[in-house]
Design a protein around this motif. Structure first.
Motif, short mmCIF file in Angstrom:
data_model
loop_
_atom_site.label_atom_id
_atom_site.label_comp_id
_atom_site.label_asym_id
_atom_site.label_seq_id
_atom_site.Cartn_x
_atom_site.Cartn_y
_atom_site.Cartn_z
N TRP A 33 0.85 -1.19 0.00
CA TRP A 33 0.00 0.00 0.00
C TRP A 33 0.88 1.25 0.00
O TRP A 33 0.64 2.20 -0.73
CB TRP A 33 -0.94 0.00 1.21
N LEU A 34 1.91 1.21 0.84
CA LEU A 34 2.83 2.35 0.93
C LEU A 34 3.65 2.52 -0.34
O LEU A 34 3.92 3.64 -0.77
CB LEU A 34 3.72 2.21 2.16
N LEU A 35 4.05 1.42 -0.97
CA LEU A 35 4.76 1.52 -2.25
C LEU A 35 3.87 2.15 -3.31
O LEU A 35 4.32 3.00 -4.08
CB LEU A 35 5.23 0.15 -2.72
N LYS A 36 2.61 1.76 -3.33
CA LYS A 36 1.67 2.38 -4.28
C LYS A 36 1.54 3.87 -3.98
O LYS A 36 1.52 4.68 -4.90
CB LYS A 36 0.31 1.70 -4.21
N ARG A 37 1.49 4.22 -2.72
CA ARG A 37 1.41 5.64 -2.33
C ARG A 37 2.64 6.39 -2.82
O ARG A 37 2.52 7.51 -3.33
CB ARG A 37 1.29 5.73 -0.80
N CYS A 38 3.81 5.77 -2.68
CA CYS A 38 5.04 6.38 -3.20
C CYS A 38 4.93 6.62 -4.70
O CYS A 38 5.24 7.72 -5.20
CB CYS A 38 6.25 5.48 -2.93
N CYS A 39 4.49 5.61 -5.43
CA CYS A 39 4.36 5.74 -6.88
C CYS A 39 3.36 6.82 -7.26
O CYS A 39 3.61 7.64 -8.15
CB CYS A 39 3.95 4.40 -7.50
N ASP A 40 2.22 6.84 -6.56
CA ASP A 40 1.19 7.85 -6.83
C ASP A 40 1.70 9.26 -6.57
O ASP A 40 1.26 10.21 -7.21
CB ASP A 40 -0.05 7.61 -5.97
N LEU A 90 0.51 -4.05 -6.05
CA LEU A 90 1.64 -4.11 -6.98
C LEU A 90 1.17 -4.07 -8.42
O LEU A 90 1.86 -3.50 -9.28
CB LEU A 90 2.54 -5.30 -6.70
N LEU A 91 0.00 -4.62 -8.71
CA LEU A 91 -0.55 -4.45 -10.06
C LEU A 91 -0.80 -2.96 -10.33
O LEU A 91 -0.59 -2.48 -11.44
CB LEU A 91 -1.85 -5.25 -10.23
N GLN A 92 -1.23 -2.23 -9.30
CA GLN A 92 -1.46 -0.80 -9.44
C GLN A 92 -0.15 -0.03 -9.56
O GLN A 92 -0.14 1.09 -10.08
CB GLN A 92 -2.29 -0.29 -8.26
N CYS A 93 0.94 -0.60 -9.11
CA CYS A 93 2.26 0.03 -9.25
C CYS A 93 2.87 -0.20 -10.63
O CYS A 93 3.74 0.57 -11.06
CB CYS A 93 3.23 -0.51 -8.20
N LEU A 94 2.47 -1.24 -11.31
CA LEU A 94 3.11 -1.60 -12.58
C LEU A 94 3.12 -0.48 -13.62
O LEU A 94 4.09 -0.36 -14.37
CB LEU A 94 2.50 -2.88 -13.16
N PRO A 95 2.10 0.38 -13.70
CA PRO A 95 2.20 1.48 -14.67
C PRO A 95 3.38 2.41 -14.41
O PRO A 95 3.81 3.12 -15.31
CB PRO A 95 0.87 2.23 -14.51
N TYR A 96 3.89 2.42 -13.20
CA TYR A 96 5.02 3.28 -12.85
C TYR A 96 6.37 2.59 -13.03
O TYR A 96 7.40 3.20 -12.78
CB TYR A 96 4.90 3.74 -11.39
N ILE A 97 6.33 1.34 -13.42
CA ILE A 97 7.55 0.54 -13.50
C ILE A 97 7.90 0.27 -14.95
O ILE A 97 7.05 -0.20 -15.72
CB ILE A 97 7.38 -0.80 -12.74
N ASP A 98 9.12 0.56 -15.32
CA ASP A 98 9.60 0.19 -16.64
C ASP A 98 10.07 -1.26 -16.55
O ASP A 98 11.08 -1.54 -15.89
CB ASP A 98 10.76 1.09 -17.09
N VAL A 99 9.32 -2.15 -17.16
CA VAL A 99 9.66 -3.57 -17.10
C VAL A 99 10.74 -3.84 -18.13
O VAL A 99 10.50 -3.69 -19.34
CB VAL A 99 8.42 -4.45 -17.35
N THR A 111 14.16 3.20 -8.86
CA THR A 111 15.35 2.94 -9.67
C THR A 111 15.16 1.63 -10.43
O THR A 111 14.26 0.83 -10.12
CB THR A 111 16.59 2.81 -8.77
N ALA A 112 16.02 1.39 -11.39
CA ALA A 112 15.97 0.14 -12.14
C ALA A 112 16.15 -1.06 -11.21
O ALA A 112 15.46 -2.08 -11.34
CB ALA A 112 17.03 0.12 -13.24
N GLY A 113 17.04 -0.92 -10.25
CA GLY A 113 17.26 -1.99 -9.28
C GLY A 113 16.04 -2.26 -8.43
O GLY A 113 15.70 -3.41 -8.14
N GLN A 114 15.36 -1.19 -7.99
CA GLN A 114 14.15 -1.35 -7.19
C GLN A 114 13.04 -2.00 -8.02
O GLN A 114 12.31 -2.85 -7.51
CB GLN A 114 13.68 0.01 -6.66
N CYS A 115 12.94 -1.62 -9.29
CA CYS A 115 11.94 -2.24 -10.17
C CYS A 115 12.21 -3.74 -10.30
O CYS A 115 11.28 -4.55 -10.21
CB CYS A 115 11.95 -1.57 -11.55
N THR A 116 13.45 -4.10 -10.47
CA THR A 116 13.81 -5.51 -10.58
C THR A 116 13.48 -6.25 -9.29
O THR A 116 12.95 -7.37 -9.32
CB THR A 116 15.30 -5.67 -10.93
N GLN A 117 13.77 -5.64 -8.16
CA GLN A 117 13.44 -6.27 -6.87
C GLN A 117 11.94 -6.48 -6.72
O GLN A 117 11.50 -7.52 -6.24
CB GLN A 117 13.96 -5.41 -5.71
N LEU A 118 11.16 -5.49 -7.13
CA LEU A 118 9.70 -5.64 -7.07
C LEU A 118 9.23 -6.78 -7.95
O LEU A 118 8.38 -7.58 -7.55
CB LEU A 118 9.01 -4.34 -7.50
#
Length: 167
Positions: free
Chosen positions: A50-57, A86-95, A63-70
């Protein structure tokens, strides 16, 4: 930053404690690394995601490393709220291309979830993956076409919000 001891448990309804936690810690710098580390603990996943989604919002760039860890944490998510967040965070993540198959497999599995909101956000993630990774465009198009005809109204509403139209 050691934020784990203070991370409040989330009951799934009131976000006041999470908002207070976010307000305290976001002012001190990025909390993303600490939150990502907490994803290894099933009892912390709902609050941490929830807090990660809040960060993204709020525009916190991962970072690329954080995206990979997620991405690496996706298969270990236990409860549906953590999966949804985390599905809601995916738009903020460059896969990255190297992880596109992993993310796509995870998203496709979530299309079978019994919770409509999880499925709705999974279809949204699949739509974005199809746009970003041409190897998955046909899969995304086929699954979304099926969803527009057969899924619950909340799922089709989410797809319409993304601009997906019936063919």
């Amino acid at each position: 930053m050691a934020c784990a001891p203070e991370l409040p448990a989330w009951d799934g309804s009131s976000t006041a404690a999470l908002e207070a936690f976010y307000s305290r810690w976001s002012a001190t710098g990025s909390i993303a690394d600490s939150l990502i580390a907490l994803l290894a603990e099933p009892d912390q996943q709902n609050s941490a995601t929830w807090l990660l989604k809040r960060c993204c919002d709020e525009g916190v760039a991962l970072t690329a490393g954080q995206c990979t860890q997620l991405i690496d944490c996706l298969p270990s998510l236990v409860d549906w709220p953590a999966r949804l967040h985390l599905l809601q965070c995916l738009p903020y993540i460059d896969v990255p291309d190297a992880h596109a198959a992993t993310v796509t497999a995870y998203v496709l599995a979530q299309l079978e979830h019994d919770r409509t909101f999880v499925r709705a956000w999974a279809y949204g993630a699949l739509h974005r993956l199809g746009q970003a990774h041409p190897a998955y465009t046909d899969t995304a198009r086929e699954r979304i076409a099926w969803a527009l005809e057969h899924e619950a109204p909340s799922v089709t509403a989410r797809l319409r919000r993304l601009g997906v139209q019936r063919c």
